[in-house]
Write an enzyme that holds these catalytic residues in place. Structure first.
Site, PDB file in Angstrom:
ATOM      1  N   HIS A 146      -4.096 -17.303  -6.333  1.00  0.00           N
ATOM      2  CA  HIS A 146      -4.952 -16.549  -5.958  1.00  0.00           C
ATOM      3  C   HIS A 146      -6.091 -17.145  -5.311  1.00  0.00           C
ATOM      4  CE1 HIS A 146      -6.208 -15.914  -9.791  1.00  0.00           C
ATOM      5  NE2 HIS A 146      -7.282 -15.462  -9.469  1.00  0.00           N
ATOM      6  N   ASP A 147      -6.757 -18.622  -6.086  1.00  0.00           N
ATOM      7  CA  ASP A 147      -7.420 -18.893  -5.911  1.00  0.00           C
ATOM      8  C   ASP A 147      -7.348 -20.344  -5.333  1.00  0.00           C
ATOM      9  OD1 ASP A 147      -9.299 -17.476  -7.581  1.00  0.00           O
ATOM     10  OD2 ASP A 147      -8.906 -18.383  -9.185  1.00  0.00           O
ATOM     11  N   ASP A 158      -3.432  -9.393 -16.486  1.00  0.00           N
ATOM     12  CA  ASP A 158      -4.596 -10.257 -16.417  1.00  0.00           C
ATOM     13  C   ASP A 158      -5.172  -9.568 -17.330  1.00  0.00           C
ATOM     14  OD1 ASP A 158      -5.759 -12.607 -15.835  1.00  0.00           O
ATOM     15  OD2 ASP A 158      -5.119 -12.030 -12.910  1.00  0.00           O
ATOM     16  N   GLU A 203      -5.384 -19.545 -18.404  1.00  0.00           N
ATOM     17  CA  GLU A 203      -5.455 -20.373 -17.249  1.00  0.00           C
ATOM     18  C   GLU A 203      -6.723 -21.754 -18.173  1.00  0.00           C
ATOM     19  OE1 GLU A 203      -8.121 -20.035 -13.298  1.00  0.00           O
ATOM     20  OE2 GLU A 203      -8.970 -18.993 -14.753  1.00  0.00           O
ATOM     21  N   ASN A 244       0.088   5.022  -0.758  1.00  0.00           N
ATOM     22  CA  ASN A 244      -0.805   5.887  -0.613  1.00  0.00           C
ATOM     23  C   ASN A 244      -1.277   5.819   1.816  1.00  0.00           C
ATOM     24  OD1 ASN A 244      -2.649   4.060  -0.637  1.00  0.00           O
ATOM     25  ND2 ASN A 244      -3.638   6.128  -2.784  1.00  0.00           N
ATOM     26  N   ASP A 253      -4.146   4.089   2.863  1.00  0.00           N
ATOM     27  CA  ASP A 253      -5.444   4.094   2.357  1.00  0.00           C
ATOM     28  C   ASP A 253      -5.727   2.358   3.190  1.00  0.00           C
ATOM     29  OD1 ASP A 253      -4.960   2.326   0.023  1.00  0.00           O
ATOM     30  OD2 ASP A 253      -5.959   3.926  -1.092  1.00  0.00           O
ATOM     31  N   ASP A 265      -1.651  -1.012  -3.673  1.00  0.00           N
ATOM     32  CA  ASP A 265      -1.720   0.001  -5.221  1.00  0.00           C
ATOM     33  C   ASP A 265      -0.324  -0.487  -6.302  1.00  0.00           C
ATOM     34  OD1 ASP A 265       0.049   1.541  -3.343  1.00  0.00           O
ATOM     35  OD2 ASP A 265      -1.653   2.654  -3.136  1.00  0.00           O
ATOM     36  N   ASP A 270      -7.427 -15.019 -18.346  1.00  0.00           N
ATOM     37  CA  ASP A 270      -8.199 -15.650 -17.322  1.00  0.00           C
ATOM     38  C   ASP A 270      -9.470 -16.695 -17.650  1.00  0.00           C
ATOM     39  OD1 ASP A 270      -9.544 -15.751 -14.156  1.00  0.00           O
ATOM     40  OD2 ASP A 270     -11.447 -14.854 -15.527  1.00  0.00           O
ATOM     41  N   ASP A 276       0.640  -0.813  -0.140  1.00  0.00           N
ATOM     42  CA  ASP A 276      -0.229  -0.265  -0.315  1.00  0.00           C
ATOM     43  C   ASP A 276       1.101   1.401  -0.297  1.00  0.00           C
ATOM     44  OD1 ASP A 276      -1.534   1.668   0.845  1.00  0.00           O
ATOM     45  OD2 ASP A 276      -2.154   1.252   2.663  1.00  0.00           O
TER      46      ASP A 276
END
Length: 559
Positions: A339-340, A112, A276, A29, A31, A35, A214, A27
């Protein structure tokens, strides 16, 4: 025995790809959300551009999960504007800066691309859904109410329930393989193809080095919308797996689409196309995505290897299968996490003998980085990150699964998407030490398992990865050589050789406790130099050990 790659070598053949999940990598910035600025600030960790230094990982490319404009219902896999960056990640100018900074360091950037569907907030769908006679009325898969419960056919959503959702304005159903906010595009419409291909050129012209497609096996659907057959006796909790998906995925037409995308990519120099091959595709299906003449995907992702249990015979079977069926001139690819999926340490530590996660992680790293093929690392696996299984419902972000209409899916994917653990400061340094609420909760082990702490430990998982990555980058055999096993069916340990005409590298991985080294094929006993090991000092010359110590790992070059 496989053949060494002796010609037409591309950067991805010998390279290492590192997947970043932008929401939780860094991160910049403050928040609480990852990013592009955060990624830019952490690039020197991945590759500082100096080949004489080894403080970085030395990866060759980053693959970014989607950063396009999105309402974020499926965390970016629901795109509402293909040509812009979602403000949660930054701006298009910052993306161009990321490209520039990566290229200065010799890092390629892979985007992606979600081409099967858009968000239902994409202007294309808003126009298409407004009426039956507008210019984009045929850009999605619309059907009149049908024969059973009003549905057009029995096609299902992978996220649970029917794949059809009714639209009041058109008085028709639209189809979605995934969540109802992700309507599938009509790839039979030439205007859809033209718009997508023009968009891909937009990013390639900007300097993007490749795409990961994807769900690349579900673009084409049966033009007659025939029912999928139901598997005899199938009782899977997720009804999606109880069908033979003859008409809504893996259609022959799909290969034509991939060939067209590949032809577009080939107009540009040194661009890679990864795909994928989706959910339950079998390995031979994934293999077919190389194309008849290696004219489809450069690197098809198959899931059999990461889904393998922690058992040497099973893992070797998957490697041998891929060695047999990868076409001549094509190249395999391997990954353990993404990520899955639950992270591999969270999966494999449950095995009967797997009581030492550090040693399992080192063995897994050795396997991934020494088989023949392009390895893909998922952020944090190099420090031994595991799933955060204690995320309360009110903090879960995987809304596509949380909102599943039937609850047919396994627990959501948030556990493997938690913030990268950089140091022992607040939120593991994810927001550079700032006291913010991160996108997902940081794992409770972050004070021990983080980059800064483990860099100081010579025996850490991170330093073992760094050593292996450095050794791999210096070894032609490990990057391009052939692969052959020295054990017909391994029960406790694996032993295999990577070879070119000028180099032999032997890999020994013991999966359990001390065992005699048993080989089915004779090799020279003496004169092996240690490249990497968790038991022996690098540079040491030794004979083959009579016994492998508990979880011993050796990467040896013939002197």
């Amino acid at each position: 025995m496989s053949l060494a790659l002796d010609c037409d070598r591309k950067w991805w053949h010998g390279g290492v790809i590192y997947q970043i999940y932008p929401l939780t990598f860094a991160d910049g910035n403050g928040d609480g959300v990852g990013d592009l600025r955060g990624i830019i600030q952490r690039l020197d960790y991945l590759n500082d551009g100096d080949p004489d230094k080894t403080a970085d990982l030395g990866v060759d490319a980053i693959w970014l999960s989607p950063v396009n404009q999105s309402p974020m219902v499926d965390n970016g896999y629901d795109i509402s504007d293909y040509r812009d960056i979602c403000p949660i990640f930054g701006t298009l100018a910052e993306f161009k800066e990321l490209l520039e900074q990566c290229h200065i360091r010799g890092i390629r950037v892979i985007m992606d691309m979600v081409l099967n569907h858009t968000s239902n907030q994409h202007p294309w769908f808003i126009e298409s859904s407004a009426s039956r006679d507008n210019p984009k009325s045929d850009w999605y898969l619309w059907q009149d109410p049908g024969y059973k419960d009003g549905l057009p056919n029995n096609w299902l959503s992978y996220f649970g329930g029917s794949g059809w959702t009714f639209n009041e304005d058109r008085q028709q159903y639209y189809f979605h393989v995934f969540n109802e906010n992700q309507p599938d595009l009509n790839w039979r419409n030439p205007e859809v193809k033209a718009a997508i291909y023009d968009m891909l050129r937009y990013w390639l012209d900007m300097g993007v080095d490749g795409f990961r497609l994807d769900a690349s096996s579900v673009y084409s659907k049966d033009q007659y919308y025939r029912d999928n057959p139901v598997k005899f006796g199938a009782t899977d909790k997720n009804a999606y797996y109880n069908q033979d998906h003859l008409y809504d995925k893996d259609l022959p037409d799909n290969h034509g689409i991939i060939r067209e995308i590949r032809a577009l990519m080939d107009e540009y120099e040194d661009r890679v196309l990864i795909g994928e091959t989706f959910i339950d595709s079998r390995l031979y299906d994934s293999n077919s995505f190389y194309g008849v003449n290696n004219d489809e995907l450069h690197l098809p992702f198959a899931f059999e290897f990461p889904f393998s249990p922690w058992y040497p015979g099973y893992l070797q079977r998957e490697i041998e299968k891929k060695e047999r069926i990868t076409p001549a001139g094509a190249w395999p690819t391997y990954f353990l996490d993404n990520h899955d999926l639950p992270r591999h340490l969270s999966r494999w530590i449950e095995c009967a003998l797997c009581t030492n996660p550090t040693e399992i992680a080192k063995a897994a790293a050795t396997l991934l980085l020494t088989v023949r093929g392009t390895p893909v690392l998922y952020y944090g696996q190099e420090i031994g990150m595991v799933d955060n299984q204690d995320i309360p419902p009110e903090l879960q972000r995987d809304q596509a699964v949380v909102a599943s209409p039937t609850g047919e899916l396994p627990p959501n994917r948030d556990g493997s998407r938690t913030p990268m653990q950089w140091d022992a400061s607040a939120n593991a340094g994810f927001s550079f030490g700032k006291e913010v609420t991160p996108w997902l909760p940081v794992h409770a082990n972050y004070q021990e398992v983080n980059v800064e702490t483990t860099l100081k430990d010579d025996a850490s998982i991170l330093n073992f990865y760094r050593k292996l990555l450095y050794v791999r980058a210096q070894s032609e055999a490990l990057r391009f050589g052939s692969w052959r096993t020295l054990i017909h069916y391994p029960y406790e340990h694996m032993a295999y050789m990577r070879e070119t005409a000028s180099e032999q590298v032997l890999i020994l991985i013991n999966f359990a406790y001390e065992k005699p080294l048993e080989l089915d094929k004779p090799i020279t006993k003496g004169g092996w130099t240690v490249l990497a090991s968790n038991k022996w000092e690098s540079g040491k010359t030794l004979a083959l050990p009579e016994n492998l110590q508990s979880f011993e790992i050796d990467v040896l070059r013939k002197a």
